[in-house]
Design a protein around this motif. Structure first.
Motif, PDB file in Angstrom:
ATOM      1  N   GLU A   1       2.085   2.055  -3.473  1.00 51.58           N
ATOM      2  CA  GLU A   1       0.995   2.504  -4.330  1.00 51.58           C
ATOM      3  C   GLU A   1       0.653   3.971  -4.095  1.00 51.58           C
ATOM      4  N   PHE A   2       0.713   4.407  -2.815  1.00 49.38           N
ATOM      5  CA  PHE A   2       0.228   5.739  -2.469  1.00 49.38           C
ATOM      6  C   PHE A   2       1.324   6.689  -1.990  1.00 49.38           C
TER       7      PHE A   2
ATOM      8  N   LYS B   1       0.825  -1.211   0.000  1.00 49.47           N
ATOM      9  CA  LYS B   1       0.000   0.000   0.000  1.00 49.47           C
ATOM     10  C   LYS B   1       0.855   1.254   0.000  1.00 49.47           C
TER      11      LYS B   1
ATOM     12  N   ARG C   1       0.516   8.641   1.516  1.00 46.45           N
ATOM     13  CA  ARG C   1       1.443   8.051   2.477  1.00 46.45           C
ATOM     14  C   ARG C   1       2.756   8.825   2.425  1.00 46.45           C
TER      15      ARG C   1
END
Length: 316
Positions: A310-311, A307, A316
């Motif tokens: 991805e972000f 995750k 993030r």
């Protein structure tokens, strides 16, 4: 994201204590301003901008982002004063230096403007200036946890690359790390400045002059990205213990490749998103969570990157 918002709202409802204050109609168009200490060059704050943009859209309110272009704290104090004069419904602000910023923040509170402290400062300082609450990562505690982790990994010496040495919260990260290791900070912290080439050269110079240094600690992408290049140039990439605060695209790549051991995620998205949600519900319904919110520290390693990768740089 809708399910995430519902979870956040349910949590707020459980913790909230009704405040029979000046609750406004839910039809009122609310206007909030987030003031940060970050210079324009610091890409880490893009996640904060994304956080307030999403919260503003979901809550149906207007949220502005303001900052001193060069990161000058005296300039930031003036921005808070100017923001107060414009009479927004609420101010969300960092408290990067209590001595410089507490006066303007107290003045805003005295004029009846609700304030939430985010990112820097502490719960105690937020209470002292009259803010509703604090949302962020206690920086010394995060540094301490990182130092304790490094000590368990056998580290005894380090270089802290401080790219924002004028901010006391940055120094708290380095000091906490030293205390976690159980050693003196001393000259192990350098003022690297914010120019990438200068940061790289200063890291190379320090490690050349101190060849027994066992670890490197950087305080965010501004210092981490050039440090990665420095370690690749002197052949220490992947062999010297390397930890960093915050996340970013190059940091995630460093974690994935093994150059960086861990990154400390203080979740800047939540630091921006949650204050907008809290202020909106406080203004509309008079409810307020009963506690401050610690958004970090959380350690991100190579094993938990799905995750994050991805972000990274967005949420993030």
């Amino acid at each position: 994201m809708k399910s995430t918002l519902k979870t956040l709202m349910l949590t707020a409802a459980v913790l909230a204590a009704p405040v029979m204050g000046n609750a406004q109609s839910s039809d009122a168009k609310l206007h909030y301003v987030l003031v940060s200490h970050a210079p324009d060059s610091d890409s880490w704050w893009n996640t904060v901008k994304n956080g307030i943009a999403l919260a503003g859209e979901q809550m149906g309110v207007e949220v502005e982002y303001r900052n001193p272009p060069t990161g000058d704290l005296a300039d930031m104090a003036r921005i808070i004063e100017q923001t107060t004069a414009s009479q927004p419904d609420g101010i969300i602000t960092t408290l990067a230096d209590f001595d410089v910023l507490s006066g303007p923040i107290k003045a805003a509170v005295a004029q009846g403007i609700d304030v939430i402290i985010m990112n820097s400062g502490s719960p105690a300082q937020a209470a002292e200036v009259g803010a509703l609450m604090y949302v962020g990562q206690p920086e010394y505690d995060a540094g301490l946890a990182a130092g304790q982790r490094a000590k368990r990994d056998g580290i005894h010496s380090f270089l802290c690359v401080n790219h924002y040495i004028s901010s006391p919260s940055s120094t708290e990260r380095c000091q906490g790390f030293a205390d976690g290791l159980g050693i003196e900070l001393g000259n192990q912290m350098i003022d690297s400045g914010q120019d990438p080439s200068e940061i790289k050269n200063r890291v190379l110079a320090y490690l050349s002059a101190n060849p027994t240094t066992e670890a490197v600690l950087t305080l965010g992408p501004t210092s981490a990205d050039p440090t990665i290049l420095a370690l690749q140039e002197n052949g220490l990439a992947g062999s010297i213990y390397f930890g960093t605060f915050d996340l970013g695209e190059e940091i995630v790549k460093g974690l994935k490749s093994g150059i960086i051991k861990w990154g400390i995620d203080q979740q800047p998205f939540l630091q921006a998103y949650l204050p907008v949600v809290v202020l909106t519900n406080y203004d509309r319904y008079g409810v307020l969570p009963g506690n401050n919110i610690n958004s970090g520290p959380g350690f991100v390693t190579k094993d938990g990157l799905a995750k994050v990768e991805e972000f990274a740089g967005k949420f993030r």
